[in-house]
Design an enzyme around this catalytic site. Structure first.
Site, PDB file in Angstrom:
ATOM      1  N   CYS A   1       0.841  -1.195   0.000  1.00  0.00           N
ATOM      2  CA  CYS A   1       0.000   0.000   0.000  1.00  0.00           C
ATOM      3  C   CYS A   1       0.880   1.250   0.000  1.00  0.00           C
ATOM      4  O   CYS A   1       1.932   1.278   0.632  1.00  0.00           O
ATOM      5  CB  CYS A   1      -0.898   0.037   1.238  1.00  0.00           C
ATOM      6  SG  CYS A   1      -2.363  -1.004   1.077  1.00  0.00           S
ATOM      7  N   VAL A   2       0.410   2.286  -0.686  1.00  0.00           N
ATOM      8  CA  VAL A   2       1.128   3.561  -0.696  1.00  0.00           C
ATOM      9  C   VAL A   2       1.156   4.142   0.711  1.00  0.00           C
ATOM     10  O   VAL A   2       2.179   4.642   1.184  1.00  0.00           O
ATOM     11  CB  VAL A   2       0.460   4.552  -1.672  1.00  0.00           C
ATOM     12  CG1 VAL A   2       1.151   5.912  -1.607  1.00  0.00           C
ATOM     13  CG2 VAL A   2       0.490   4.012  -3.093  1.00  0.00           C
TER      14      VAL A   2
END
Length: 282
Positions: A55-56
């Site tokens: 995930c960013v």
């Protein structure tokens, strides 16, 4: 593609809500709303094993079982939009059983139309969250089944003091021996003791097995603690294939065998190594 009607009720409602919204901006605002409503996750649960990879933003997911063995999720993120995605999944998946969660296809992500409202990296993060939740549900299910099996195994000794005092061996594979021939007669047929014959008779009568192999390996344990019984007939390997095992866990199958052989266990049978299968597993 999995039909929306096949989804768990709360997830189905969420999917249909987003499906009914055509404007990408409105969907985006709905996610932000979910994110603001999500309860924060305690710092003690923001661990490596709860962190969503790929995930960013940073995202953590916690899962636990209630008394009815349904899964409940908690989640948090350091970004509001990602928190909204996590909240959507928490709301849609919580309260369902592990098997229900594991069988869900990620197709619903596309049905909701979120892929049009999010960047590729956000879409990928959403999918990673979902997969982690499924893995956690499966892990909880496995741990729960193990716990139930251990309880049943411990309870085997609660039905009588003689059984409680015994060390009952449970194995998926029977003990291997290079000296099995020492228990064969001149014609090459295995010679079973009286106890061995009684074991066969009881199991054949009650379980109607498709296959049944009974091996007396008491000679391997001569002189060991517990190797006392009628004629030293204390240790046996069993391999049994029966329709009666359908729908039963390994421990429940073993317990069924132990219950049938309780008289033998009470009279000196010290240990059984059991392979119990259904015809479809054979």
């Amino acid at each position: 593609m999995q039909a929306v009607e096949e989804l768990p009720p709360k997830l189905k409602n969420t999917v249909e809500l987003f499906q009914s919204v055509q404007d990408p901006r409105t969907k985006y605002e709905q996610l932000l709303y979910y994110g603001r409503k999500l309860n924060p996750l305690g710092n003690e649960f923001k661990t490596r094993e709860n962190k969503v990879e790929g995930c960013v933003s940073q995202v953590w997911v916690r899962a636990y079982l209630d008394d009815s063995k349904n899964v409940w999720f908690e989640a948090d993120s350091d970004a509001v939009l990602t928190k909204g995605l996590a909240a959507l999944l928490v709301e849609g998946l919580s309260g369902n059983s592990p098997p229900e969660i594991v069988k869900i296809s990620p197709d619903f992500i596309h049905i909701m139309g979120l892929n049009q409202s999010l960047s590729p990296s956000r879409n990928n993060g959403f999918l990673n969250m979902f997969k982690l939740m499924q893995r956690k549900a499966l892990q909880l299910y496995i741990e729960s089944e193990k716990s139930e099996d251990q309880k049943e195994l411990r309870s085997l000794g609660s039905n009588g003091s003689s059984v409680e005092a015994q060390q009952i061996e449970v194995s998926e594979k029977p003990s291997e021996s290079a000296d099995v021939k020492s228990h064969e007669n001149e014609m090459g047929f295995t010679v079973l003791s009286e106890r061995g014959e009684r074991i066969i008779e009881k199991l054949e009568r009650e379980l109607v097995p498709i296959e049944l192999e009974v091996e007396d390996v008491s000679y391997q344990h001569a002189g060991h603690m517990g190797a006392k019984g009628e004629g030293g007939e204390t240790h046996f390997n069993l391999r049994i294939v029966s329709d009666k095992f359908e729908g039963k866990s390994l421990i429940k199958r073993h317990r069924l065998v132990y219950d049938l052989l309780k008289e033998e266990l009470d009279s000196g049978l010290h240990a059984l190594s059991i392979v119990a299968k259904t015809p479809s597993e054979n």
